[in-house]
Design an enzyme around this catalytic site. Structure first.
Site, PDB file in Angstrom:
ATOM      1  CB  ALA A 250      -0.919   0.003   1.209  1.00  0.00           C
TER       2      ALA A 250
ATOM      3  CE  LYS B  12      16.652 -26.115 -21.810  1.00  0.00           C
ATOM      4  NZ  LYS B  12      15.391 -25.619 -22.284  1.00  0.00           N
TER       5      LYS B  12
ATOM      6  CB  CYS C  72     -16.717 -31.806 -42.123  1.00  0.00           C
ATOM      7  SG  CYS C  72     -18.285 -30.944 -42.365  1.00  0.00           S
TER       8      CYS C  72
HETATM    9  S1  IVH Z   1      21.688 -20.431 -21.373  1.00  0.00           S
HETATM   10  C1  IVH Z   1      24.171 -20.059 -25.187  1.00  0.00           C
HETATM   11  N1  IVH Z   1      20.418 -20.973 -19.139  1.00  0.00           N
HETATM   12  O1  IVH Z   1      16.838 -22.933 -22.933  1.00  0.00           O
HETATM   13  C2  IVH Z   1      23.324 -20.499 -24.035  1.00  0.00           C
HETATM   14  N2  IVH Z   1      19.207 -21.129 -21.169  1.00  0.00           N
HETATM   15  O2  IVH Z   1      17.531 -24.812 -25.022  1.00  0.00           O
HETATM   16  C3  IVH Z   1      22.042 -19.798 -23.973  1.00  0.00           C
HETATM   17  N3  IVH Z   1      16.862 -21.737 -20.884  1.00  0.00           N
HETATM   18  O3  IVH Z   1      16.948 -20.590 -25.534  1.00  0.00           O
HETATM   19  C4  IVH Z   1      21.072 -20.277 -23.009  1.00  0.00           C
HETATM   20  N4  IVH Z   1      16.892 -21.866 -18.696  1.00  0.00           N
HETATM   21  O4  IVH Z   1      15.368 -20.146 -23.550  1.00  0.00           O
HETATM   22  C5  IVH Z   1      20.331 -20.893 -20.476  1.00  0.00           C
HETATM   23  N5  IVH Z   1      19.424 -21.393 -17.089  1.00  0.00           N
HETATM   24  C6  IVH Z   1      19.340 -21.297 -18.414  1.00  0.00           C
HETATM   25  C7  IVH Z   1      18.127 -21.548 -19.096  1.00  0.00           C
HETATM   26  C8  IVH Z   1      18.110 -21.454 -20.487  1.00  0.00           C
HETATM   27  C9  IVH Z   1      16.143 -21.971 -19.787  1.00  0.00           C
HETATM   28  C10 IVH Z   1      16.323 -21.811 -22.262  1.00  0.00           C
HETATM   29  C11 IVH Z   1      16.624 -20.640 -23.149  1.00  0.00           C
HETATM   30  C12 IVH Z   1      17.331 -21.203 -24.339  1.00  0.00           C
HETATM   31  C13 IVH Z   1      16.922 -22.640 -24.302  1.00  0.00           C
HETATM   32  C14 IVH Z   1      17.950 -23.494 -24.987  1.00  0.00           C
END
Ligand code: IVH
Length: 677
Positions: free
Chosen positions: A34, A117, A429
């Site tokens: 708030a 990830k 269809c």
């Molecule tokens: S590093 C050159 N760190 O995964 C490295 N990516 O499969 C760039 N992602 O496009 C990515 N968590 O969208 C990195 N802790 C993390 C991540 C991550 C998710 C995603 C990101 C990337 C994709 C690649």
């Protein structure tokens, strides 16, 4: 007075930025919500009284003015790469072994930064002198979409960095929707009778790819950064360890994943994988694995990159969730284009974070291949954001008396014959607009956000209007009255009025939106835009023959045939006339790609420009139809050389490409005239 106001405004902004940092980065707010709101109200009021003191980086300016028609394109200075995937402990060990072999003489274990990830979407944000200047999606890794207005609307993304900010900083990370916020948002959408999202990832992606930043601002998004692109002019550029880089980014006011840590060797990685795997359900955000990154920068550099991903990182994915359940029925759904799709109705099961009670069977070939029957026990898999699918049948559990699934001869909705053409997997269809299912889907598509964007015209309302035969084509929407709408189920007077207003407002539209909304087979957003640019107005497109349509860049023969067929149908031509009679209008697309002043010319910008940044110059060139490339080749028409231009200038000279200076560029932009090589 203005002096005092100015001082107060500066103090309020500093206080708000400080509290944003406490809240979003440190997760440790010092004041109740708030009180924070009061600071914002005071700042808004002061700025309203002194509009000359408003700056773009003021916290009141997160959500910009008008919605966009389309997103611009951004060429990434440093490509946004992907990650290699591993699915087992063996894959992780092989990754570590390869890294050690490539590095040679490593004593002891490699230090890895280990982190979740995140299951969202990758975004790159550029800060110039500490101020958020641009944000873009990953796109194909080289070019993404300009989503600056939307990323600004995310509260946890600072509009201005704290402390000594670098001249240029490109930070990369993931935009995602925390699970709690996702659940709350879906509950609110459901309560309003609107469509809910399947999972946080789709919801986050949808919110970022919104043309109206006000909608993005209303969605509970967050951003964690996990990397950098270009850094200019700063101590930050000297980072030596990834873990240290994350600390510096936090000091600048950016948020990083709290679970990110450093572990020793592959055993540390695997222990982290186990730990996060167990904690997964309790995390505030969804993840689909963990990522290991060699922590030392000099080692990262020595390892370098393979084609699409760095050799110094590995995404170790969690296995896709699989469960068993029973098929209670196989039904057939009719889509917008008449496609008849078999769907397995299932005994509800919880898999991959959601309760699943249907799984698509794609088409009859799939049904036959898997031999799915009513009464079967099946294995269901749901990985990441994908639609649940039937992996296989547990044939040994099949009860007696089952039958193979047969394609219906007639549409389950309208009774028209169902046909399946030679060599086609899809059955259709033949009812066209006579089929209520096709009509319903066509109307949903017409009203959808990227098409005519009729707010409040949700599925339930469309279903009722179609069932009552009140709306047979999109043109009928424009004859609906408030009283008629108010008489529908769960419609109050106010929402009926809002809907009438929204329908009326949709009459002022753009050609790409209309073309998308018509639901021509194979015509998505990109094709609609290409057609609009090429033909300028709908009349020219309606008069074009198939060969002319095939001449549109990026339009292939199949799409061209569908477009030509669509406009050859007199019912569709009448629809366009009817929409026009109801007052639908759109500006003619003047900057037709082919006659844009700089169409067909490729520019490369290099060196420092005095009056504008390279990005601004690039955007101005692109707006006039030029292509702006990252490297010089024989196809380059002009290289614009600023101060301290280096390799690209040399290459231009070697290839005999025309080189112009900033003054010449300014003149081209001002005159909007084609330069001569
Ligand atoms: S590093 C050159 N760190 O995964 C490295 N990516 O499969 C760039 N992602 O496009 C990515 N968590 O969208 C990195 N802790 C993390 C991540 C991550 C998710 C995603 C990101 C990337 C994709 C690649």
């Amino acid at each position: 007075m203005t002096d005092a106001a100015q001082r107060r405004i500066v103090a309020l902004r500093a206080a708000i930025e400080h509290h944003d940092y406490r809240y979003h980065v440190l997760d440790d707010p010092e004041i109740p919500d708030a009180e924070y709101d009061r600071l914002m109200v005071e700042l808004r009021e002061l700025e309203a009284r002194h509009p000359e003191l408003v700056t773009p980086d003021s916290p009141t300016q997160r959500v910009g003015a008008a919605p966009l028609d389309t997103f611009g394109e951004v060429v990434h200075r440093v490509p946004m790469l992907s990650l290699d995937n591993g699915f087992s402990a063996d894959d992780a060990r092989a990754f570590d072994r390869r890294a050690r072999e490539r590095l040679g003489e490593v004593d002891g274990a490699i230090d890895y930064a280990a982190e979740p990830k995140l299951d969202g979407l990758a975004i790159s944000i550029t800060y110039e002198k500490g101020v958020l200047a641009q944000a873009s999606t990953r796109g194909d890794g080289t070019r993404g979409e300009d989503v600056t207005a939307n990323i600004r609307a995310i509260r946890g993304v600072p509009l201005r960095l704290r402390g000594a900010a670098p001249a240029l900083l490109e930070v990369r990370g993931e935009v995602f929707m925390p699970v709690k916020g996702f659940e709350r948002m879906n509950a609110a959408l459901a309560a309003r009778g609107e469509k809910t999202f399947v999972n946080p990832r789709n919801a986050a992606a949808g919110a970022v790819r919104q043309l109206d930043p006000r909608v993005t601002a209303s969605r509970p998004l967050a951003f964690f950064c996990y990397g950098v692109g270009t850094i200019a002019d700063s101590a930050l550029a000297q980072w030596r360890r990834y873990s240290e880089l994350l600390g510096s980014l936090r000091d600048l006011g950016l948020r990083t994943c709290p679970e990110s840590t450093v572990v020793a060797g592959v055993d540390g990685c695997l222990a982290f994988y186990e730990r996060i795997g167990h904690a997964r359900a309790k995390l505030a955000y969804q993840i689909d694995g963990v990522v290991y990154k060699v922590d030392r920068r000099d080692w990262q550099e020595r390892l370098g990159f393979a084609a699409r991903a760095p050799r110094w990182a590995l995404a170790h994915k969690f296995p896709a969730d699989e469960v068993e359940t029973a098929v209670t029925a196989v039904e057939f759904q009719v889509g917008r284009t008449g496609a008849v799709t078999p769907v397995a109705r299932l005994r509800p099961v919880f898999v991959g974070g959601v309760t699943v009670s249907n799984a698509t069977l794609h088409n009859m070939d799939e049904v036959a291949r898997k031999d799915v029957r009513v009464g079967d026990t099946v294995v269901i898999r749901r990985a990441g954001d994908v639609i649940p699918e039937v992996v296989r049948v547990r044939a040994e559990l099949r009860p007696p008396g089952t039958h193979p699934v047969a394609l219906p001869t007639h549409c389950p909705v309208c009774g028209s014959p169902v046909v399946r053409e030679e060599g086609e997997a899809v059955a259709r269809c033949t009812g066209g607009f006579r089929c209520q299912a096709q009509r319903r889907e066509a109307l949903r598509h017409f009203a959808s956000r990227r098409a005519l964007d009729i707010d409040g015209l949700g599925e339930r309302i469309i279903d009722q209007l179609v069932a009552a035969d009140r709306v047979r084509s999109p043109a009928d929407l424009y004859t609906l009255t408030k009283d008629e709408l108010a008489a529908l189920e769960r419609m109050g007077d106010k929402s009926a009025q809002n809907l009438v207003d929204a329908i009326a407002a949709s009459r002022e539209t753009t050609l790409p939106r209309l073309l998308l909304g018509l639901g021509i087979r194979e015509v998505g957003e990109a094709t609609a835009l290409a057609l609009a640019r090429h033909f300028g107005d709908i009349g020219a497109l309606m008069d074009a023959d198939e060969a002319q349509i095939r001449g549109v860049p990026d339009v292939g023969p199949v799409v061209a045939a569908h477009v030509a067929q669509f406009f050859a149908d007199s019912a569709n031509r009448e629809l366009i006339d009817a929409l026009r009679r109801h007052g639908m209008h759109w500006p003619v697309v003047v900057e037709r790609a082919a006659d844009a002043p700089l169409a067909g010319l490729t520019f490369v910008l290099t060196g420092r420009l005095a009056s504008v940044t390279r990005e601004e110059a690039g955007a101005a060139l692109a707006a006039l139809g030029a292509k702006v490339a990252g490297s010089v080749s024989k196809k380059t028409n002009f290289v614009v050389a600023g101060e301290e231009a280096g390799g690209k200038l040399d290459k231009a000279r070697a290839l005999g490409v025309a080189v112009i200076d900033e003054a010449a560029l300014t003149k081209i932009l001002a005159d909007r005239r084609r330069p001569r090589t």
